[in-house]
Design a protein around this motif. Structure first.
Motif, short mmCIF file in Angstrom:
data_model
loop_
_atom_site.label_atom_id
_atom_site.label_comp_id
_atom_site.label_asym_id
_atom_site.label_seq_id
_atom_site.Cartn_x
_atom_site.Cartn_y
_atom_site.Cartn_z
N VAL A 238 -51.20 -115.91 -44.68
CA VAL A 238 -52.45 -115.81 -45.44
C VAL A 238 -52.16 -115.16 -46.78
O VAL A 238 -51.39 -114.19 -46.86
N THR A 239 -52.76 -115.69 -47.83
CA THR A 239 -52.56 -115.09 -49.15
C THR A 239 -53.82 -115.24 -49.99
O THR A 239 -54.84 -115.75 -49.52
N ASN A 240 -53.75 -114.73 -51.22
CA ASN A 240 -54.88 -114.72 -52.14
C ASN A 240 -54.57 -115.53 -53.39
O ASN A 240 -53.46 -115.45 -53.91
N GLU A 241 -55.55 -116.24 -53.90
CA GLU A 241 -55.48 -116.74 -55.27
C GLU A 241 -56.00 -115.64 -56.19
O GLU A 241 -57.09 -115.13 -55.99
N VAL A 242 -55.22 -115.28 -57.20
CA VAL A 242 -55.66 -114.24 -58.15
C VAL A 242 -55.55 -114.70 -59.60
O VAL A 242 -55.78 -113.92 -60.52
N GLY A 243 -55.23 -115.96 -59.82
CA GLY A 243 -54.94 -116.44 -61.18
C GLY A 243 -56.02 -117.29 -61.81
O GLY A 243 -55.79 -117.91 -62.85
N PHE A 244 -57.22 -117.31 -61.23
CA PHE A 244 -58.28 -118.20 -61.75
C PHE A 244 -59.30 -117.45 -62.61
O PHE A 244 -60.39 -117.96 -62.85
N GLY A 245 -58.94 -116.25 -63.06
CA GLY A 245 -59.85 -115.49 -63.92
C GLY A 245 -59.26 -115.34 -65.32
O GLY A 245 -58.22 -115.90 -65.64
N ILE A 246 -59.97 -114.58 -66.14
CA ILE A 246 -59.50 -114.25 -67.49
C ILE A 246 -58.20 -113.43 -67.37
O ILE A 246 -58.03 -112.66 -66.42
N VAL A 247 -57.27 -113.59 -68.33
CA VAL A 247 -56.02 -112.82 -68.33
C VAL A 247 -56.35 -111.32 -68.24
O VAL A 247 -57.16 -110.82 -69.02
N PRO A 248 -55.76 -110.62 -67.27
CA PRO A 248 -56.09 -109.19 -67.12
C PRO A 248 -55.62 -108.38 -68.34
O PRO A 248 -54.63 -108.72 -68.98
N ASP A 249 -56.36 -107.28 -68.61
CA ASP A 249 -56.03 -106.40 -69.74
C ASP A 249 -54.67 -105.72 -69.57
O ASP A 249 -53.94 -105.57 -70.53
N ASN A 250 -54.35 -105.29 -68.36
CA ASN A 250 -53.16 -104.45 -68.23
C ASN A 250 -51.95 -105.21 -67.72
O ASN A 250 -52.03 -106.16 -66.96
N ALA A 251 -50.79 -104.76 -68.23
CA ALA A 251 -49.52 -105.48 -68.02
C ALA A 251 -49.14 -105.53 -66.54
O ALA A 251 -48.57 -106.51 -66.07
N LEU A 252 -49.46 -104.47 -65.77
CA LEU A 252 -49.12 -104.44 -64.36
C LEU A 252 -49.87 -105.54 -63.60
O LEU A 252 -49.28 -106.25 -62.77
N ALA A 253 -51.15 -105.69 -63.91
CA ALA A 253 -51.95 -106.75 -63.26
C ALA A 253 -51.42 -108.12 -63.65
O ALA A 253 -51.36 -109.03 -62.82
N ARG A 254 -50.99 -108.28 -64.92
CA ARG A 254 -50.42 -109.57 -65.33
C ARG A 254 -49.11 -109.85 -64.59
O ARG A 254 -48.85 -110.97 -64.15
N ARG A 255 -48.29 -108.78 -64.42
CA ARG A 255 -47.03 -108.96 -63.69
C ARG A 255 -47.31 -109.34 -62.23
O ARG A 255 -46.68 -110.25 -61.68
N TYR A 256 -48.27 -108.66 -61.62
CA TYR A 256 -48.61 -108.96 -60.23
C TYR A 256 -49.09 -110.41 -60.09
O TYR A 256 -48.69 -111.12 -59.16
N ARG A 257 -49.91 -110.84 -61.03
CA ARG A 257 -50.44 -112.20 -61.01
C ARG A 257 -49.31 -113.22 -61.10
O ARG A 257 -49.31 -114.23 -60.39
N ASP A 258 -48.31 -112.91 -61.94
CA ASP A 258 -47.14 -113.79 -62.05
C ASP A 258 -46.35 -113.82 -60.74
O ASP A 258 -46.04 -114.89 -60.21
N VAL A 259 -46.02 -112.63 -60.24
CA VAL A 259 -45.16 -112.54 -59.05
C VAL A 259 -45.84 -113.20 -57.85
O VAL A 259 -45.23 -114.01 -57.14
#
Lengths: 178, 178, 178
Positions: free
Chosen positions: B123-144
């Protein structure tokens, strides 16, 4: 050769660009890669060079952040892969274009794609499936990109939603059946 | 018994865990619930205990935030439900693993799942269907997480997208047809 | 006339309202437009008047931010289009209703829809496909709306996901085949 518009959407890191590249590569012919990305910072440079390393080395690449309709008119290969509408809309917004101006440019882009004797693949992002963003600029971008995407999807011959690297067909022949 | 990998993705509160549990329960056999959640605060404790109360009480539960490949190797029931890849990737990131390290662990996880004589539900989550997150850690998590999801979906025998509790089939036999 | 519940979900600016309006208009009869939006500020006023200008002018419009079950009971046209569940859940939250209270109201809404001799179209938003929001209120809203959507989708006869103006069928007859 017939004009054909293929619309590919998905979330960030959904594999939509890779899908579009596989789709384009099926033709066995040269594909023009039309990039809208601008390398403002190191993070963006990394993303651009990573994407580039994943494409066939002999594909001609053209970078055009703003005047994409003109860039489409100048393409000479049968297939062109535009990656991506979402950065293009963002570039136009930051260059001061109004919402109506961006939608007028979208109409021109679709006319240029329809006038080409070959396949135009349009890659874009879904950005509207999260919580309403705090800031007005992000909300405006979400609105504008949503309208751009709807127009391009409506004008397309085939449309795909990419999720975790897999594909749902929104319009046209299911991809697996080719 | 054949090895089988089932990939289940969806947004937050989309019903993906409940779908995975119904899927697992069809076997009529014991299912190991492999939880990656860590109860750092009250909100998380509430979520964990609510999820637990919704599962059959006789399912063995194992909690493993980090070494999920080893935990999969130790499972003795035919079916295991891993909930979820998204928290696992987050746990690895906060434990200091690099992106490449997390992807190497993902390969190990898939090898462990493929080596099991039974069904592994991821089981997993989709997290990439929103606006680009403000903070770099959230962007890294979204990529990984996007890369982790693409690898697991590619290696799966069946894949499903859950939306508002309903299911779209990304790969394999449509769920309704079982 | 038979009772029928149609669930329409999608991201912001996905074209879900326009799809719901086309769906409703197929009947050729008057459609009651039941709006849950409240015009607190200029941005919202703009959104509301833009939406209104896109609907047939002769559709009766009723605005009800909170007591939607009662509003559904009072509808006299065969078809009613409720736009949208997501603002309704938000209105209830800001009016101080508990999560359980909102879910109890959802049950009442579905009972009212089921009791009507006609079609009730429920439009809503997907908000759970992005990064976990920073603030607790947004997380609570994401949870509550996810549960509201799951209940309404489960109770529906047909359900659709709208992406870039195009439609994926979650439940019932694929829309294209009508």
């Amino acid at each position: 050769m017939k004009s054909r518009i293929v619309f590919v959407t998905g979330g960030a890191r959904s594999g939509k660009s890779a899908f579009a590249e596989r789709y384009a590569a099926r033709s066995g012919q040269l594909v023009t890669y039309l990039a809208t990305a601008q390398a403002f910072d190191e993070e963006m440079k990394d993303r651009i060079s990573r994407h580039r390393s994943e494409r066939p080395a002999d594909w001609p690449t053209r970078e055009e952040p703003l005047d994409v309709p003109a860039a489409l008119n100048a393409v000479s290969t049968p297939t062109v892969l535009l990656d991506c509408l979402s950065l293009w809309a963002s570039n136009l917004m930051f260059a001061g274009h109004s919402d109506d101006g961006i939608l007028a440019q979208t109409t021109q882009l679709l006319e240029a794609a329809r006038a080409r004797p070959g396949t135009t693949i349009l890659v874009t992002n879904e950005v509207g499936f999260g919580i309403v963003p705090d800031n007005a600029l992000a909300r405006r971008y979400r609105d504008v990109l949503g309208w751009v995407n709807q127009r391009c999807a409506a004008a397309s011959d085939e449309a795909y939603l990419v999720v975790s690297g897999l594909t749902l067909t929104l319009k046209g022949t299911p991809y697996d059946h080719f």
